[in-house]
Design a protein around this motif. Structure first.
Motif, PDB file in Angstrom:
ATOM      1  N   LEU A  18       1.193  11.187   7.073  1.00 32.61           N
ATOM      2  CA  LEU A  18       0.923   9.748   7.005  1.00 32.61           C
ATOM      3  C   LEU A  18      -0.571   9.486   6.901  1.00 32.61           C
ATOM      4  CD1 LEU A  18       1.866   6.801   7.169  1.00 32.61           C
ATOM      5  CD2 LEU A  18       1.758   7.000   9.672  1.00 32.61           C
ATOM      6  N   GLY A  19      -1.356  10.154   7.738  1.00 28.32           N
ATOM      7  CA  GLY A  19      -2.795   9.975   7.686  1.00 28.32           C
ATOM      8  C   GLY A  19      -3.375  10.381   6.347  1.00 28.32           C
ATOM      9  N   PHE A  20      -2.872  11.474   5.790  1.00 26.82           N
ATOM     10  CA  PHE A  20      -3.373  11.964   4.505  1.00 26.82           C
ATOM     11  C   PHE A  20      -3.100  10.963   3.391  1.00 26.82           C
ATOM     12  CE2 PHE A  20      -2.923  14.446   0.585  1.00 26.82           C
ATOM     13  CZ  PHE A  20      -4.108  15.169   0.584  1.00 26.82           C
ATOM     14  N   PHE A  21      -1.871  10.485   3.300  1.00 34.24           N
ATOM     15  CA  PHE A  21      -1.531   9.544   2.235  1.00 34.24           C
ATOM     16  C   PHE A  21      -2.231   8.196   2.429  1.00 34.24           C
ATOM     17  CE2 PHE A  21       2.501  12.190   2.065  1.00 34.24           C
ATOM     18  CZ  PHE A  21       2.057  12.938   0.981  1.00 34.24           C
ATOM     19  N   LEU A  22      -2.417   7.776   3.683  1.00 34.18           N
ATOM     20  CA  LEU A  22      -3.166   6.544   3.929  1.00 34.18           C
ATOM     21  C   LEU A  22      -4.631   6.707   3.534  1.00 34.18           C
ATOM     22  CD1 LEU A  22      -1.779   5.233   7.355  1.00 34.18           C
ATOM     23  CD2 LEU A  22      -1.462   4.238   5.082  1.00 34.18           C
ATOM     24  N   GLY A  23      -5.180   7.903   3.776  1.00 37.22           N
ATOM     25  CA  GLY A  23      -6.557   8.156   3.382  1.00 37.22           C
ATOM     26  C   GLY A  23      -6.741   8.067   1.880  1.00 37.22           C
ATOM     27  N   VAL A  24      -5.797   8.662   1.130  1.00 37.71           N
ATOM     28  CA  VAL A  24      -5.858   8.591  -0.330  1.00 37.71           C
ATOM     29  C   VAL A  24      -5.658   7.161  -0.808  1.00 37.71           C
ATOM     30  CG1 VAL A  24      -4.740   9.329  -2.469  1.00 37.71           C
ATOM     31  CG2 VAL A  24      -5.099  10.978  -0.638  1.00 37.71           C
ATOM     32  N   ALA A  25      -4.577   6.531  -0.350  1.00 39.41           N
ATOM     33  CA  ALA A  25      -4.238   5.197  -0.838  1.00 39.41           C
ATOM     34  C   ALA A  25      -5.258   4.150  -0.401  1.00 39.41           C
ATOM     35  CB  ALA A  25      -2.848   4.799  -0.344  1.00 39.41           C
ATOM     36  N   GLY A  26      -5.750   4.248   0.818  1.00 44.16           N
ATOM     37  CA  GLY A  26      -6.693   3.261   1.315  1.00 44.16           C
ATOM     38  C   GLY A  26      -8.011   3.277   0.554  1.00 44.16           C
ATOM     39  N   LEU A  27      -8.569   4.460   0.350  1.00 44.19           N
ATOM     40  CA  LEU A  27      -9.830   4.539  -0.367  1.00 44.19           C
ATOM     41  C   LEU A  27      -9.639   4.248  -1.853  1.00 44.19           C
ATOM     42  CD1 LEU A  27     -12.614   4.989   0.665  1.00 44.19           C
ATOM     43  CD2 LEU A  27     -12.423   7.424   0.176  1.00 44.19           C
ATOM     44  N   ALA A  28      -8.493   4.648  -2.416  1.00 44.51           N
ATOM     45  CA  ALA A  28      -8.207   4.313  -3.814  1.00 44.51           C
ATOM     46  C   ALA A  28      -8.119   2.806  -4.003  1.00 44.51           C
ATOM     47  CB  ALA A  28      -6.908   4.974  -4.255  1.00 44.51           C
ATOM     48  N   THR A  29      -7.507   2.122  -3.044  1.00 41.70           N
ATOM     49  CA  THR A  29      -7.422   0.662  -3.117  1.00 41.70           C
ATOM     50  C   THR A  29      -8.802   0.027  -3.045  1.00 41.70           C
ATOM     51  OG1 THR A  29      -5.228   0.699  -2.079  1.00 41.70           O
ATOM     52  CG2 THR A  29      -6.436  -1.379  -2.036  1.00 41.70           C
ATOM     53  N   ALA A  30      -9.643   0.542  -2.158  1.00 37.69           N
ATOM     54  CA  ALA A  30     -11.000   0.002  -2.023  1.00 37.69           C
ATOM     55  C   ALA A  30     -11.790   0.188  -3.311  1.00 37.69           C
ATOM     56  CB  ALA A  30     -11.717   0.677  -0.854  1.00 37.69           C
ATOM     57  N   PHE A  31     -11.683   1.370  -3.909  1.00 36.98           N
ATOM     58  CA  PHE A  31     -12.391   1.625  -5.165  1.00 36.98           C
ATOM     59  C   PHE A  31     -11.866   0.724  -6.280  1.00 36.98           C
ATOM     60  CE2 PHE A  31     -13.325   6.228  -3.746  1.00 36.98           C
ATOM     61  CZ  PHE A  31     -14.523   5.833  -3.186  1.00 36.98           C
ATOM     62  N   ALA A  32     -10.541   0.560  -6.350  1.00 33.56           N
ATOM     63  CA  ALA A  32      -9.952  -0.265  -7.408  1.00 33.56           C
ATOM     64  C   ALA A  32     -10.349  -1.729  -7.271  1.00 33.56           C
ATOM     65  CB  ALA A  32      -8.433  -0.120  -7.383  1.00 33.56           C
ATOM     66  N   LEU A  33     -10.429  -2.222  -6.041  1.00 32.34           N
ATOM     67  CA  LEU A  33     -10.849  -3.601  -5.835  1.00 32.34           C
ATOM     68  C   LEU A  33     -12.320  -3.802  -6.187  1.00 32.34           C
ATOM     69  CD1 LEU A  33      -9.029  -4.428  -2.472  1.00 32.34           C
ATOM     70  CD2 LEU A  33      -8.422  -5.228  -4.766  1.00 32.34           C
ATOM     71  N   ALA A  34     -13.129  -2.781  -5.915  1.00 30.06           N
ATOM     72  CA  ALA A  34     -14.559  -2.898  -6.208  1.00 30.06           C
ATOM     73  C   ALA A  34     -14.856  -2.830  -7.700  1.00 30.06           C
ATOM     74  CB  ALA A  34     -15.323  -1.790  -5.470  1.00 30.06           C
ATOM     75  N   ASP A  35     -14.104  -1.983  -8.436  1.00 28.81           N
ATOM     76  CA  ASP A  35     -14.351  -1.829  -9.875  1.00 28.81           C
ATOM     77  C   ASP A  35     -13.037  -1.468 -10.565  1.00 28.81           C
ATOM     78  OD1 ASP A  35     -15.273  -1.421 -12.399  1.00 28.81           O
ATOM     79  OD2 ASP A  35     -16.664   0.207 -11.911  1.00 28.81           O
ATOM     80  N   PRO A  36     -12.210  -2.461 -10.896  1.00 26.23           N
ATOM     81  CA  PRO A  36     -10.894  -2.185 -11.496  1.00 26.23           C
ATOM     82  C   PRO A  36     -10.973  -1.444 -12.829  1.00 26.23           C
ATOM     83  CG  PRO A  36     -11.070  -4.469 -10.769  1.00 26.23           C
ATOM     84  CD  PRO A  36     -12.438  -3.896 -10.700  1.00 26.23           C
ATOM     85  N   ALA A  37     -12.051  -1.601 -13.575  1.00 26.38           N
ATOM     86  CA  ALA A  37     -12.143  -0.969 -14.891  1.00 26.38           C
ATOM     87  C   ALA A  37     -12.328   0.536 -14.800  1.00 26.38           C
ATOM     88  CB  ALA A  37     -13.295  -1.579 -15.680  1.00 26.38           C
ATOM     89  N   ALA A  38     -12.905   1.004 -13.715  1.00 26.62           N
ATOM     90  CA  ALA A  38     -13.214   2.432 -13.594  1.00 26.62           C
ATOM     91  C   ALA A  38     -12.288   3.169 -12.637  1.00 26.62           C
ATOM     92  CB  ALA A  38     -14.660   2.618 -13.141  1.00 26.62           C
ATOM     93  N   ASN A  39     -11.480   2.453 -11.878  1.00 21.92           N
ATOM     94  CA  ASN A  39     -10.671   3.085 -10.826  1.00 21.92           C
ATOM     95  C   ASN A  39      -9.209   2.705 -10.970  1.00 21.92           C
ATOM     96  OD1 ASN A  39     -12.878   4.242  -8.933  1.00 21.92           O
ATOM     97  ND2 ASN A  39     -13.549   2.152  -9.341  1.00 21.92           N
ATOM     98  N   ALA A  40      -8.356   3.692 -10.872  1.00 24.39           N
ATOM     99  CA  ALA A  40      -6.919   3.484 -11.022  1.00 24.39           C
ATOM    100  C   ALA A  40      -6.297   3.032  -9.703  1.00 24.39           C
ATOM    101  CB  ALA A  40      -6.261   4.767 -11.507  1.00 24.39           C
ATOM    102  N   SER A  41      -5.029   2.669  -9.781  1.00 26.53           N
ATOM    103  CA  SER A  41      -4.314   2.173  -8.606  1.00 26.53           C
ATOM    104  C   SER A  41      -4.031   3.303  -7.623  1.00 26.53           C
ATOM    105  CB  SER A  41      -2.984   1.558  -9.052  1.00 26.53           C
ATOM    106  OG  SER A  41      -2.111   2.580  -9.518  1.00 26.53           O
ATOM    107  N   PRO A  42      -3.752   2.972  -6.361  1.00 26.30           N
ATOM    108  CA  PRO A  42      -3.405   4.014  -5.389  1.00 26.30           C
ATOM    109  C   PRO A  42      -2.136   4.769  -5.756  1.00 26.30           C
ATOM    110  CG  PRO A  42      -3.062   1.812  -4.478  1.00 26.30           C
ATOM    111  CD  PRO A  42      -3.833   1.643  -5.744  1.00 26.30           C
ATOM    112  N   PHE A  43      -1.180   4.102  -6.408  1.00 25.74           N
ATOM    113  CA  PHE A  43       0.053   4.783  -6.821  1.00 25.74           C
ATOM    114  C   PHE A  43      -0.264   5.877  -7.846  1.00 25.74           C
ATOM    115  CE2 PHE A  43       1.290   0.444  -5.617  1.00 25.74           C
ATOM    116  CZ  PHE A  43       2.197   0.738  -4.617  1.00 25.74           C
TER     117      PHE A  43
END
Length: 317
Positions: free
Chosen positions: A214-239
């Motif tokens: 759970l911690g591992f997947f939250l770490g991936v998804a959480g930071l991926a979400t943060a990156f995507a919100l900051a720059d959607p053009a350069a960062n893919a979705s957490p899925f």
């Protein structure tokens, strides 16, 4: 008093419950069963070359462990299944077209350097299969590059597409293709749907420490979400990030290895969270498109320190 003290020291030095022969063998069988869907998908997507790599890796790992145990004067215990599982996990991270000698070298390094050099089962500080993978990846980068080795396929590498062409190009790949393993990757690491099925089965049966996963997947998804919100053009979705690279293989089958992980809930969750966050940091700022294996190796090294958080007194519950 000396006898009592010796008894306490003996109890403290005894291997944990999962070292007991029957328990280890049972756990290995369940892990193998959970990996079976990914094995079938690998055969479907990559054909007989994948079977060759998996069979060779498993056979060499089992043989080398038996030889090491014999040389060390120990009882041969390869029937516990741990060497076979390590060989299969190593094969999952290799290209289906990997040459036979590369597979054999990785298997030998995994068992000799990643396991037996530290004393055997449960004594290794980092994941056995990842040691062999890391040596191969650093020593033979071209042969370990699935893009260079899999030229006769219509599949694409989603992480390279993201890295060099941006999120829009990466998101053009159908999510169903990622789940079905239609992506250039290690022969088993890319079977996202099958690994999700098998890993969820293990978690439901209690053979996976869900705090870590759970911690591992939250770490991936959480930071991926943060990156995507900051720059959607350069960062893919957490899925996208969860279904690509070795994330599902790592989260369910590699970072959860009890030999390398903390032993209490809070440290386990933080251990997984750090590993997942490292995956995204390597993907975002590093030179490697995936980063999952290196992230887990780094998390393995942090496990002893995390286990010091709020330790309980000896004998406490």
């Amino acid at each position: 008093m000396p006898d009592a003290r010796n008894a306490v020291l003996l109890a403290m030095s005894a291997p944990p419950y999962w070292h007991c022969g029957r328990t280890v063998q049972r756990q290995s069988l369940w892990i193998a069963a959970a990996l079976a869907p990914a094995v079938l998908c690998a055969l479907w997507n990559w054909g007989l070359p994948a079977l060759r790599v998996m069979a060779l890796s498993v056979a060499v790992c089992v043989a080398v462990e038996a030889l090491c145990q014999k040389a060390m004067g120990r009882e041969i215990a390869v029937d516990d299944g741990t060497a076979a599982v390590s060989g299969l996990l190593l094969a999952f991270m290799l290209p289906a077209a990997a040459p036979w000698w590369l597979v054999c070298l990785g298997a030998v390094v995994s068992i000799c350097l990643g396991k037996m050099a530290f004393g055997g089962l449960g004594a290794n500080p980092v994941n056995t299969s990842l040691v062999g993978w890391a040596v191969l990846f650093v020593s033979f980068p071209l042969l370990m590059d699935a893009n260079a080795m899999q030229l006769d396929t219509e599949f694409v590498d989603p992480l390279l597409r993201l890295k060099f062409f941006g999120a829009a190009a990466a998101e053009e790949i159908p999510f169903t293709d990622l789940l079905l393993g239609h992506q250039i990757n290690g022969l088993g690491a890319g079977q996202a749907g099958a690994l999700l099925l098998g890993g969820s089965f293990l978690a439901a049966r209690g053979f996976v420490r869900w705090h870590i996963a759970l911690g591992f997947f939250l770490g991936v998804a959480g930071l991926a979400t943060a990156f995507a919100l900051a720059d959607p053009a350069a960062n893919a979705s957490p899925f996208f990030h969860l279904a690509t690279g070795s994330v599902l293989l790592g989260g369910f089958f590699l970072i959860t290895d009890p030999a390398n992980a903390p032993s209490r809930p809070l440290p386990m969750f933080l251990y997984g969270l750090v590993g997942g966050a490292l995956v995204m940091l390597i993907r975002k700022y590093g030179v490697y498109a995936d980063g999952t294996p290196f992230a887990i190796l780094l998390a393995n090294l942090l496990a002893p320190q995390l286990d010091l958080l709020r330790p309980k007194p000896f004998g406490g519950r």
